[in-house]
Design an enzyme around this catalytic site. Structure first.
Site, PDB file in Angstrom:
ATOM      1  N   ARG A  42       0.818  -1.227   0.000  1.00 46.81           N
ATOM      2  CA  ARG A  42       0.000   0.000   0.000  1.00 46.81           C
ATOM      3  C   ARG A  42       0.847   1.271   0.000  1.00 46.81           C
ATOM      4  NH1 ARG A  42      -5.249  -1.499   3.780  1.00 46.81           N
ATOM      5  NH2 ARG A  42      -6.328  -2.585   2.100  1.00 46.81           N
ATOM      6  N   LYS A 179     -17.531 -14.420   6.218  1.00 47.73           N
ATOM      7  CA  LYS A 179     -18.963 -14.283   6.474  1.00 47.73           C
ATOM      8  C   LYS A 179     -19.780 -13.752   5.300  1.00 47.73           C
ATOM      9  CE  LYS A 179     -18.494 -11.944  10.393  1.00 47.73           C
ATOM     10  NZ  LYS A 179     -18.919 -11.188  11.538  1.00 47.73           N
ATOM     11  N   GLY A 324      -8.308  -7.256   1.404  1.00 45.15           N
ATOM     12  CA  GLY A 324      -7.005  -7.288   2.054  1.00 45.15           C
ATOM     13  C   GLY A 324      -6.451  -8.693   2.175  1.00 45.15           C
ATOM     14  N   GLY A 347     -13.069  -3.237   1.609  1.00 45.91           N
ATOM     15  CA  GLY A 347     -14.451  -2.770   1.729  1.00 45.91           C
ATOM     16  C   GLY A 347     -14.810  -1.775   0.642  1.00 45.91           C
TER      17      GLY A 347
END
Ligand code: ADP
Ligand code: MG
Length: 371
Positions: A42, A179, A324, A347
């Site tokens: 990053r 999830k 990630g 996200g």
């Protein structure tokens, strides 16, 4: 939608002080007071923007969040290790302390925005990974400062926008991770555009439960079973595992079918599934992959993710990886250079695919130099 202002829209930056919102939320390890960076991807990803500015005579100050310090200073989340790495990669560029040490960052407090922009002539947002957050450093500065999207942010928006609007078909999305509930919105949005969905990782057990399979002790969200059943009844093909690898009731490594009995825990897709998923990826012309196929941090359960990653690397399709942990898995297998685009935003990439816009992008389009 109007275009994002680009670096060129800042005019002459020579001698100007430019605040660059970067996403230096890097993975770290080690004791709280001596953390080391495990992957500087990053930081390197922000260099094109930083160098564009410094080579034109701007002085650059970067600001980022790191982890979740919840509004107060915490040595565990100090930017110091990042500052040292940045000094090696881009000498002379400054870095603010973790923006989330101030509670005003996440609450988008006006006074904190004022503090942030004080002394700056321009603002550049290159933090795609934070663009889905209406936080002070993301949406605040463009209210007053001439602003621009950095190169990384721009590239992310172009590539993910292309997936949304004109993917080459067949377009296949491969989703995994822990999830279903983390990814409800994006699953529904992707189902509108993809030709097929491939589901592995922990989330496959909620889908398998929706098909009436016993899932043993695997991670399974009972409150999402009805949601998964509705998707399975929809028009688009959803590929699910046909074999599972995990631990049996005695804690031993085991391979199962798709019926897991009490005490059995599924932690990876099985070899048959990995091969079948790879075939789907090889036949696609566009692939979006988010979420590991298993608990790849444990080498016993990394094979599914590794096989899938190899297929994403080998396919002729245009390949985009977001998330990630998925990016970390790719890097771990040495395949990060083999895909067309690794998104720096987990996200954010999912929310962009879902909504087609993000608070940070809208803020840039409203900047004084963009209107
Ligand atoms: P990304 O960061 O790429 O979006 P996620 O954060 O959604 O991915 O999910 C990654 C996590 O999911 C990993 O920590 C991995 O261990 C976990 N995971 C994957 N498969 C399973 C499984 N079968 N059971 C439990 N956890 C799983
Ligand atoms: Mg993750």
């Amino acid at each position: 939608m109007s275009k994002l202002p680009a670096l060129e829209d800042l005019g002459d930056v020579a001698g100007k002080r430019v605040l660059v919102r970067t996403d230096f939320n890097v993975p770290m390890e080690g004791p709280d007071d001596a953390r080391t960076i495990t992957d500087d991807f990053r930081i390197r990803a922000a260099l094109p923007t930083i160098e564009w500015l410094t080579s034109r005579g701007a002085s650059v100050v970067c600001g980022s969040h790191l982890g979740r310090p919840k509004g107060k200073p915490n040595p565990k989340y100090s930017m110091e290790p990042v500052r040292r790495r940045l000094a090696e990669l881009a000498p002379g560029v400054e870095l603010l302390e973790n923006l989330r040490f101030n509670p005003g960052e996440e609450s988008n407090n006006d006074d904190f925005v004022g503090q942030l922009v004080a002394g700056f002539d321009a603002y550049v947002d290159d933090a795609f990974g934070a663009a889905h957050r209406a936080h002070a450093s993301v949406v605040g500065p463009p209210k007053t400062l001439p602003s621009a999207a950095g190169r990384l942010l721009q590239k992310e928006v172009e590539i993910l926008g292309g997936l949304r609007d004109h993917p080459k078909r067949p377009f296949v999305a491969v989703l995994g991770g822990a999830k279903v509930s983390d990814k409800l919105g994006v699953i529904e949005a992707l189902l509108q555009t993809v030709d097929a969905l491939v589901i592995g990782g922990g989330m496959c057990f909620t889908f398998l439960a929706a098909k009436g399979m016993p899932v043993g002790d695997s991670i399974c969200e009972l409150d999402q079973v009805a949601f998964c059943r509705r998707l399975l009844d929809g028009p688009k093909p959803i590929h699910l595992p046909e074999d599972i690898v995990g631990l049996d009731a005695n804690g031993y490594y085991a391979t199962f079918g798709i019926r897991l009995h009490d005490g059995a825990k599924g932690l990876d897709i099985g070899p048959g599934t990995a091969a079948a998923f790879s075939d789907v990826v090889m036949d696609a012309r566009t692939v979006f992959w988010n979420g590991p196929m298993g608990m790849f941090e444990d080498p016993r359960f990394a094979n599914g993710t590794k096989t899938l990653a190899q297929a994403v690397a080998d396919t002729k399709a245009f390949t985009v990886v977001g998330g990630g942990d998925s990016a970390a898995a790719l890097a771990q297998f040495g395949l990060d250079d083999e895909v067309d685009h690794v998104s720096t935003g987990g996200g954010a990439s999912l929310e962009f695919l879902e909504f087609g816009d993000l608070p940070g992008l809208a803020a840039l389009r409203g900047a004084p130099n963009a209107r």
